[in-house]
Design a protein around this motif. Sequence first.
Motif, mmCIF file in Angstrom:
data_model
loop_
_atom_site.group_PDB
_atom_site.id
_atom_site.type_symbol
_atom_site.label_atom_id
_atom_site.label_comp_id
_atom_site.label_asym_id
_atom_site.label_seq_id
_atom_site.Cartn_x
_atom_site.Cartn_y
_atom_site.Cartn_z
ATOM 1 N N LYS A 18 -16.047 31.359 28.402
ATOM 2 C CA LYS A 18 -17.460 30.300 28.621
ATOM 3 C C LYS A 18 -17.884 29.809 29.439
ATOM 4 O O LYS A 18 -17.178 29.211 29.745
ATOM 5 C CB LYS A 18 -17.307 30.342 27.187
ATOM 6 N N SER A 19 -18.740 29.193 29.400
ATOM 7 C CA SER A 19 -19.253 28.452 30.951
ATOM 8 C C SER A 19 -19.689 27.119 29.492
ATOM 9 O O SER A 19 -19.414 26.050 30.390
ATOM 10 C CB SER A 19 -20.740 28.641 31.290
ATOM 11 N N TYR A 20 -19.809 26.799 28.466
ATOM 12 C CA TYR A 20 -19.883 25.568 27.519
ATOM 13 C C TYR A 20 -18.338 25.602 27.220
ATOM 14 O O TYR A 20 -17.910 26.633 26.718
ATOM 15 C CB TYR A 20 -21.015 26.245 26.959
ATOM 16 N N LYS A 21 -17.582 24.763 26.759
ATOM 17 C CA LYS A 21 -16.433 24.303 25.915
ATOM 18 C C LYS A 21 -16.499 23.362 25.281
ATOM 19 O O LYS A 21 -16.358 23.892 23.994
ATOM 20 C CB LYS A 21 -15.614 23.510 27.255
ATOM 21 N N LEU A 22 -16.825 22.550 25.061
ATOM 22 C CA LEU A 22 -16.911 21.517 23.706
ATOM 23 C C LEU A 22 -18.133 22.472 23.105
ATOM 24 O O LEU A 22 -17.926 21.516 21.088
ATOM 25 C CB LEU A 22 -17.518 20.526 23.931
ATOM 26 N N ALA A 23 -18.903 23.041 22.947
ATOM 27 C CA ALA A 23 -19.550 23.991 22.006
ATOM 28 C C ALA A 23 -19.152 24.871 21.612
ATOM 29 O O ALA A 23 -19.604 25.278 20.402
ATOM 30 C CB ALA A 23 -21.362 24.173 22.980
ATOM 31 N N SER A 24 -17.868 25.095 22.398
ATOM 32 C CA SER A 24 -17.632 26.544 21.706
ATOM 33 C C SER A 24 -16.369 26.163 20.511
ATOM 34 O O SER A 24 -15.932 25.459 20.309
ATOM 35 C CB SER A 24 -16.611 26.812 22.596
ATOM 36 N N ARG A 25 -16.812 27.642 19.666
ATOM 37 C CA ARG A 25 -15.738 27.676 18.118
ATOM 38 C C ARG A 25 -14.182 27.762 18.663
ATOM 39 O O ARG A 25 -13.117 27.571 18.326
ATOM 40 C CB ARG A 25 -16.163 28.504 17.203
ATOM 41 N N ASP A 26 -14.072 28.207 19.959
ATOM 42 C CA ASP A 26 -12.848 28.582 20.532
ATOM 43 C C ASP A 26 -12.150 27.441 20.885
ATOM 44 O O ASP A 26 -11.035 26.635 20.703
ATOM 45 C CB ASP A 26 -12.253 28.868 22.354
ATOM 46 N N PHE A 27 -12.852 25.972 21.107
ATOM 47 C CA PHE A 27 -12.080 24.577 21.356
ATOM 48 C C PHE A 27 -12.485 23.674 20.331
ATOM 49 O O PHE A 27 -11.524 23.123 19.881
ATOM 50 C CB PHE A 27 -13.260 23.574 22.031
ATOM 51 N N HIS A 28 -12.781 23.997 19.248
ATOM 52 C CA HIS A 28 -13.312 23.711 17.875
ATOM 53 C C HIS A 28 -13.286 24.475 16.665
ATOM 54 O O HIS A 28 -14.738 24.827 16.400
ATOM 55 C CB HIS A 28 -14.816 22.383 17.760
ATOM 56 N N PRO A 29 -12.367 25.165 16.278
ATOM 57 C CA PRO A 29 -12.584 26.552 15.255
ATOM 58 C C PRO A 29 -13.062 25.620 14.025
ATOM 59 O O PRO A 29 -13.857 26.440 13.249
ATOM 60 C CB PRO A 29 -10.917 26.198 14.769
ATOM 61 N N ASP A 30 -13.042 24.511 13.141
ATOM 62 C CA ASP A 30 -13.712 23.703 11.715
ATOM 63 C C ASP A 30 -15.252 23.768 12.276
ATOM 64 O O ASP A 30 -15.281 22.987 13.716
ATOM 65 C CB ASP A 30 -13.243 23.223 11.555
ATOM 66 N N SER A 31 -15.658 24.379 12.147
ATOM 67 C CA SER A 31 -17.357 24.207 11.294
ATOM 68 C C SER A 31 -17.912 22.321 11.382
ATOM 69 O O SER A 31 -17.450 21.367 11.041
ATOM 70 C CB SER A 31 -18.123 24.467 10.752
ATOM 71 N N THR A 32 -18.609 21.667 12.008
ATOM 72 C CA THR A 32 -18.594 19.890 12.746
ATOM 73 C C THR A 32 -20.292 20.215 10.897
ATOM 74 O O THR A 32 -20.544 20.724 10.973
ATOM 75 C CB THR A 32 -19.646 20.530 14.370
ATOM 76 N N VAL A 33 -19.233 19.030 10.667
ATOM 77 C CA VAL A 33 -20.470 18.572 9.455
ATOM 78 C C VAL A 33 -20.791 17.137 10.159
ATOM 79 O O VAL A 33 -19.616 16.597 10.104
ATOM 80 C CB VAL A 33 -19.787 18.501 8.764
ATOM 81 N N ILE A 34 -22.440 16.977 10.118
ATOM 82 C CA ILE A 34 -23.132 15.664 10.116
ATOM 83 C C ILE A 34 -22.721 14.973 9.513
ATOM 84 O O ILE A 34 -23.915 15.018 8.528
ATOM 85 C CB ILE A 34 -24.040 15.723 11.739
ATOM 86 N N LYS A 35 -22.822 14.094 9.669
ATOM 87 C CA LYS A 35 -23.075 13.147 8.094
ATOM 88 C C LYS A 35 -23.694 12.132 8.543
ATOM 89 O O LYS A 35 -23.699 11.085 9.217
ATOM 90 C CB LYS A 35 -21.239 12.526 7.372
ATOM 91 N N ILE A 36 -24.740 11.971 7.807
ATOM 92 C CA ILE A 36 -26.033 11.317 7.830
ATOM 93 C C ILE A 36 -25.997 10.720 6.633
ATOM 94 O O ILE A 36 -27.360 11.371 5.534
ATOM 95 C CB ILE A 36 -27.317 11.679 8.777
ATOM 96 N N LYS A 37 -25.848 9.280 6.479
ATOM 97 C CA LYS A 37 -26.067 8.439 4.985
ATOM 98 C C LYS A 37 -25.004 8.993 3.956
ATOM 99 O O LYS A 37 -24.242 9.885 4.031
ATOM 100 C CB LYS A 37 -27.273 8.130 4.737
ATOM 101 N N ASP A 38 -26.086 10.161 3.084
ATOM 102 C CA ASP A 38 -25.258 10.867 2.003
ATOM 103 C C ASP A 38 -25.586 12.372 2.312
ATOM 104 O O ASP A 38 -26.073 13.186 1.732
ATOM 105 C CB ASP A 38 -25.896 10.641 0.356
ATOM 106 N N VAL A 39 -26.209 12.691 3.464
ATOM 107 C CA VAL A 39 -26.722 14.149 3.672
ATOM 108 C C VAL A 39 -25.668 14.562 4.371
ATOM 109 O O VAL A 39 -25.165 14.237 5.566
ATOM 110 C CB VAL A 39 -27.912 13.820 3.944
ATOM 111 N N GLU A 40 -25.284 15.702 4.371
ATOM 112 C CA GLU A 40 -23.756 16.476 4.765
ATOM 113 C C GLU A 40 -24.758 17.330 5.782
ATOM 114 O O GLU A 40 -24.791 18.775 5.028
ATOM 115 C CB GLU A 40 -22.360 16.700 4.158
ATOM 116 N N ILE A 41 -25.030 17.701 7.022
ATOM 117 C CA ILE A 41 -25.405 19.205 7.898
ATOM 118 C C ILE A 41 -24.046 20.348 8.937
ATOM 119 O O ILE A 41 -23.638 19.256 9.515
ATOM 120 C CB ILE A 41 -26.348 18.183 8.860
ATOM 121 N N GLY A 42 -24.437 20.547 8.081
ATOM 122 C CA GLY A 42 -23.378 21.702 8.651
ATOM 123 C C GLY A 42 -22.226 21.961 7.400
ATOM 124 O O GLY A 42 -21.135 22.871 7.327
#
Lengths: 345, 345, 345, 345
Positions: free
Chosen positions: A67-91
């Motif tokens: 794939k032409s994208y790498k860091l965005a790929s699930r191959d590179f980063h198998p676990d789902s990204t969870v973005i924490k902002i204060k007490d909210v977790e997105i993902g």
Amino acid sequence: MIAIISNKTTEERILEIVHFIEKHDVQAHVSRGVDRTVVGIIGKATPVLAEQIRQLSGVEQVVKISKSYKLASRDFHPDSTVIKIKDVEIGGDQLVIMGGPCAVESPEQIDEIARLVKASGAQVLRGGAFKPRTGPYSFQGVGVEGLVMMAEAGKKHGVLTITEVMTPEYVDVCAEYADILQVGTRNMQNFDLLRKLGTIQTPVLLKRGFSSTYDEFLNAAEYILAGGNPNVMLCERGIRTFESYTRNTLDLAAIPVLQSLSHLPVISDPSHGTGRRELVEPMSKASVAAGANGLIVEMHTDPDNSMTGDGVQSLFPDQFARLMQDLEKLAPLCGKRFDTPKQPL
Amino acid sequence: MIAIISNKTTEERILEIVHFIEKHDVQAHVSRGVDRTVVGIIGKATPVLAEQIRQLSGVEQVVKISKSYKLASRDFHPDSTVIKIKDVEIGGDQLVIMGGPCAVESPEQIDEIARLVKASGAQVLRGGAFKPRTGPYSFQGVGVEGLVMMAEAGKKHGVLTITEVMTPEYVDVCAEYADILQVGTRNMQNFDLLRKLGTIQTPVLLKRGFSSTYDEFLNAAEYILAGGNPNVMLCERGIRTFESYTRNTLDLAAIPVLQSLSHLPVISDPSHGTGRRELVEPMSKASVAAGANGLIVEMHTDPDNSMTGDGVQSLFPDQFARLMQDLEKLAPLCGKRFDTPKQPL
Amino acid sequence: MIAIISNKTTEERILEIVHFIEKHDVQAHVSRGVDRTVVGIIGKATPVLAEQIRQLSGVEQVVKISKSYKLASRDFHPDSTVIKIKDVEIGGDQLVIMGGPCAVESPEQIDEIARLVKASGAQVLRGGAFKPRTGPYSFQGVGVEGLVMMAEAGKKHGVLTITEVMTPEYVDVCAEYADILQVGTRNMQNFDLLRKLGTIQTPVLLKRGFSSTYDEFLNAAEYILAGGNPNVMLCERGIRTFESYTRNTLDLAAIPVLQSLSHLPVISDPSHGTGRRELVEPMSKASVAAGANGLIVEMHTDPDNSMTGDGVQSLFPDQFARLMQDLEKLAPLCGKRFDTPKQPL
Amino acid sequence: MIAIISNKTTEERILEIVHFIEKHDVQAHVSRGVDRTVVGIIGKATPVLAEQIRQLSGVEQVVKISKSYKLASRDFHPDSTVIKIKDVEIGGDQLVIMGGPCAVESPEQIDEIARLVKASGAQVLRGGAFKPRTGPYSFQGVGVEGLVMMAEAGKKHGVLTITEVMTPEYVDVCAEYADILQVGTRNMQNFDLLRKLGTIQTPVLLKRGFSSTYDEFLNAAEYILAGGNPNVMLCERGIRTFESYTRNTLDLAAIPVLQSLSHLPVISDPSHGTGRRELVEPMSKASVAAGANGLIVEMHTDPDNSMTGDGVQSLFPDQFARLMQDLEKLAPLCGKRFDTPKQPL
């Protein structure tokens, strides 16, 4: 190229592997999972280097990624990204709802809507201070003072805020006032804007270009990630097709597709995705059923008189509140929870 | 034009009104609802006639309908159409699932799949005897004997059957063997086929042309209705867009839109709508959440060796059964029930 | 698979090669060019058979063709197909113009338009007796009597005729009266109609489906060719896109693309391709500059009162005549001639 | 709103009318034609003001314009805009050709190509110093030094230069070195970039967004015009459709449509519009036949090794030169001249 490292390998050894890789004019990005650690390798990796890495103790396998994208790929980063902002977790397992008007219009308007958003159980207040408009004579947003109004309303009522940024030079001031920055559909390939967003750490909600393929979308995300900002959310907001009854065609298959190709959270926008108020509720539910990590929904206290003329796709406050109640019941059937406190309006 | 008649009007008086209307070279279609009766008027209705009808005792209002389709319109027929076939009701509160292979291949294949469809709780067996294929050298279906195999399998296992009809001359034989006839996406504007289907009473599932607007779709349905067959279901099966990762873009907004414009049941086809097995489950759930009256889903016991090469979008039997269980839980949250008996495969 | 035979091989030897091939359960189609003869082989050709053919004396090379269409492919038939109808040749160096109304309306109308077509220098009279209409309540054409009117007008004024056929059962009667049969855009994948057209020898103008790819278009042509009718012309008539200012987007790149992929003549339809009278002249010229073998253009003596309501895209007779004069000058710069006699209207 | 003034009105009186208009909080834009002068009025013009203007002596008529763009509209500015740059006039009867590589790669490369462009008879050298790329790891252009190389090559060989600008902060430096600035398809709605380009006087070639309607395109041009820069050219470069054989679908009807809606010159880009070298020649000719004011064509001395990988759509120098010779003959039939000196390469 990725190197897969078994979970029995010590942290020290992983660092040695990373150091070895980085001596060869390529970058290494480490992603630790429960079962294995994946080291993504970006740059011109020769077959010789690939073989050398494969032979390192601790490395189980080396896999080429086409794939032409790498860091965005699930191959590179198998676990789902969870973005924490204060007490909210997105993902993660929380369903996150962003609600509010198309544009910030006045302190009173945004304060009242922030109150309604919070009372309904949504976690994020949306609102535009800078508005991308098709023609130069349309209302272009109230500007920086809108950022201030929104930040105050968000703080007072205990909700996060998200706002659109349209040009690199305004990234810093938007990031000062808002918790999340949004890149609009027309700017998905505004590469200088994406590069600038890569230099900060504020989470970014990147909207899909209205005629962009999944591949182009993930490559746009890659610009931000490659700059050093890992906090990117993808937003499906409808694509342009031959059908003109709806403003756009909301492509809900994008949700599971993007979640399989990438580890980034996926948000759905049923308001712009349909352009019709009466479709927001069914398409919100359908988005959650398709696996969305969250929704961004337009709500306005007086849609008929909204300054952008986009009121036709905005929910009334009571419709928004009812939708939140319905989603509370639906979320658990879709592997999510949406159990924020909800109060009468 | 429609005439709205109050619910206090006697049946006798309604008939008198209808007779008055039909004396004027126009057709009258009566649709009885709980609160009011609507008489749809088709043909060249002059303003003078409109005024005459408005003054008839019992008539509350006469409204001009500007849509090009009439009988398919909810204005003409405010209550949702419910099509009853044996013990199955399509268009009411029951969720109806049609499952099966792309093509009927052999008596053993279709018998086994019919058994699995029934055991999983679905009500209808799908399968093609005549296959519309892009090129002339591809497998074109087993023909009439496939109809026989399928009818036997359906009868034996207690499921209804649906099959595609491609040309007017085969309508009668298909109707002899199958409970529902399907018009494929490439034939949505095969007007002679539609006219022929208007002359029978067998229910028809009309698939949306892959580049047809809602308006064209409802006009195609109008051909069948105008011919005298009221038993039409609409099927969203994905539209052609610039995105090629999925085979089509499943336009789920079509479900609530068509249900608001028309009284006909709306079925979703997540198999053709995505062309990818892994997307069938999330898009099935999303379809139900969007309000679909039913689904048509490909399932095959040996998808890798299917004769049409469409196996890539077919569920395995165990995936199909699990999806049915999930839908049983999801349906009640979406105003439907899917409580058919389900047994281990 | 194709076998390439050198031009030194005798006719007798070529026949022996063909006989050898046909003994192996495959079909052989011979295409004689100036430099070489190509034998196209359709059916399951095993590697063993390929090797056997390659070793035959006279055979220079055996090449595998991966396209799904064969007879329509230029690989199979390197020289351009020229379809001769009376004194008109379509596909050679003559530019062929088909002009006339959307629908045949009356004997007087079609007679007068035939006269104008001839006087302007066009070779073919177009006109629909059967009209495919989006809705069932629109004018559907005058039917068989329209065929008769048109045949008489064509004969009287010395122009060929082309008319649309919509269903297999009308193929024979249409072929009795018209010189060329047209398959409309909505019927491009009406496979039973295509199969029926393969059984006759009347030339067919096949319109591209408004959302069909080049590959699907050539596969549709293949249905007719495979049935035994070699006289097929392709017609680009505009595709459906997001742009709604024009009725369709005329895809002129289709002309050189189809001419490179296939040996069949390519006709352009600037009337349906744009849906706007003022665009017909520039797009006609652009079509010829792009290499079109001919044009099909709507012209009407009273466009504002045309029975189909399509008058908005019809040229007035004087506009049509002027366009023909312009094309006479343009054609030679594009490798064509359009030197038919032209007279004052 | 526009006020139409008869050609008998004195210049002094016109100025009085303009002064009257500008006292009412609106802007007046004067466009002098041979037969009449049009004063475009932008801002909130009340019915009362309209009536007052209509009654002024010298004013023939006041017409409301409903389009969202004003300055870009032909209603406001009936005569075609001709942009003069040194001895080249774009928008008049001269056909203007812009040729050159996708990207500036080295001083030698751009110097040699400038020489070939000039010798072939084209007037403008194209070349990108900043390249918008889908992914962050692709070649992004050589940057400012590319601007210098290109300016020197242009000066040396006597051709104008055009280059792409991607972000507001680079507008000034690009304008310092190039004669024409290009806005790429992905930036058509980068409104901050458009606003910045409105503040300078350097001519701008604005490419149509690959999924933008004509209306959105003209509104984007309006941003530049409204800022004060009247030197805008529109460029059709292909739109995104379902067809993937070509990179884009070149929408040639856009040429006459834009020329009727607007007074701005329209340029066609057959290279990006098709993405295939073999289609550039026929689509160049078709563009001129459709009425284009000019072409922008990719040409490279070594396309197979171009740094952007876009060589597949670049002409070889001899193909480019031959095309220029063909266009010299074609132009006069299309109301244009292309009589620049042409020399052997």
